[in-house]
Design an enzyme around this catalytic site. Structure first.
Site: not given
Ligand code: AMP
Length: 281
Positions: A32-33, A36-37, A149-150, A153, A187
């Site tokens: 669900a890119l 940010g990704h 953002k995380d 993590q 989300r």
């Molecule tokens: P996720 O798919 O939510 O597990 O996120 C994958 C990666 O993308 C993780 O390292 C997140 O911290 C990063 N990520 C998610 N949202 C953002 C954002 N708004 N800005 C920068 N990195 C992000």
């Protein structure tokens, strides 16, 4: 962009890349890119790394089954975005490829796993550590990119790398935000129009907390201010708002004399749980 579903095929290909003395950059995601990704992919490309993205909605990091079921999945759009970004390879395994048998490992991240997200989502970081260590083992990246953002993590991943002595450099990248300041998140697409409008309050409150911190207001007062603002909004349920030491995420109190803090928030907007953070200095 090459797409792999099987470990065996991915391994053969990445062995060839390594044999050409090329370095591998890795961006793990749950799909669900959004931009940010893609910013993480861009950072890897900027460092001239052979860039591998993974999309795997990791069941072991969800402590709420409904959340896992409802997690957004947009594979076609994701593939198109990755192609356009110049990502070199995509790994899209199914659960059997990652967990051929039950992974019963228990990691110990000390206090990091008991605070904030760790306290509210028991087992979450253990699941994250499982999947990331498995993916690192399969991809053997030289550098891996994670979003701030995380924030917690990233700290857990750094601790994992340190305690398991993994030969990978972890790069934390800045939070990418929508025009109104809301941190991009997979989300967000599940918010109703009204909830999306309401969600812009989160970055506004983080910015307010930064101003109050700069003005040297007591931490208890800043926390009270944020909690009272959200209590006025029926769409919101606050899980936590804390000001922590950015180095170790220790929760700060008025007794702590620090120049820098990090404000971290988790709250429900309707049924959707959002997190965000902001460095305070
Ligand atoms: P996720 O798919 O939510 O597990 O996120 C994958 C990666 O993308 C993780 O390292 C997140 O911290 C990063 N990520 C998610 N949202 C953002 C954002 N708004 N800005 C920068 N990195 C992000």
């Amino acid at each position: 962009m090459l797409i792999f579903e099987r470990n065996s095929e991915l391994k053969i290909y990445l062995d060839k890349i390594r044999a050409e003395s090329r370095q591998i950059g890795f961006v793990p995601t749950m799909g669900a890119l959004h931009a940010g990704h893609i910013s993480l992919i861009n950072e890897s490309k900027k460092q001239e790394l052979f860039t591998v993205c993974s999309i795997f909605v990791n069941p072991t990091q969800f402590n709420d089954k409904k959340d896992l079921e409802n997690y957004p999945r947009t594979p076609e759009k994701d593939i198109e975005m990755l192609r356009q970004s110049g990502c070199d390879a995509l790994f899209m395994p199914n659960a059997e490829e990652i967990y051929p048998k039950e992974d019963t490992r228990v990691f110990n991240f000390g206090e990091l796993d008991t605070l904030l997200e760790g306290a509210l989502r028991p087992g979450h970081f253990n699941g994250v550590a499982k999947v990331v260590s498995i993916l690192f083992d399969k991809i053997k990246p030289n550098v891996a990119f994670f979003g701030s953002k995380d924030y917690q993590q990233v700290m857990v991943i750094k601790a994992l790398v340190k305690q398991s002595n993994l030969p990978v450099k972890i790069v934390a990248c800045p939070i990418i935000r929508e025009a109104d300041g809301l941190a991009m998140s997979s989300r967000n697409m599940r918010l109703t129009k009204e909830e999306r409008e309401a969600a812009k309050l989160i970055p506004l409150l983080l910015n307010e907390s930064k101003l109050l911190f700069k003005a040297r207001k007591p931490i208890s007062e800043i926390k009270g201010f944020i909690a009272s603002k959200l209590a006025q909004k029926p769409t919101y349920k606050l899980d936590y708002f804390e000001i922590c030491d950015p180095q170790d995420l220790h929760i700060l109190t008025d007794k702590n004399e620090v120049k820098q803090g990090i404000a971290l928030i988790a709250c429900f907007v309707g049924n959707i749980r959002l997190i965000d953070n902001l460095l305070l200095d």
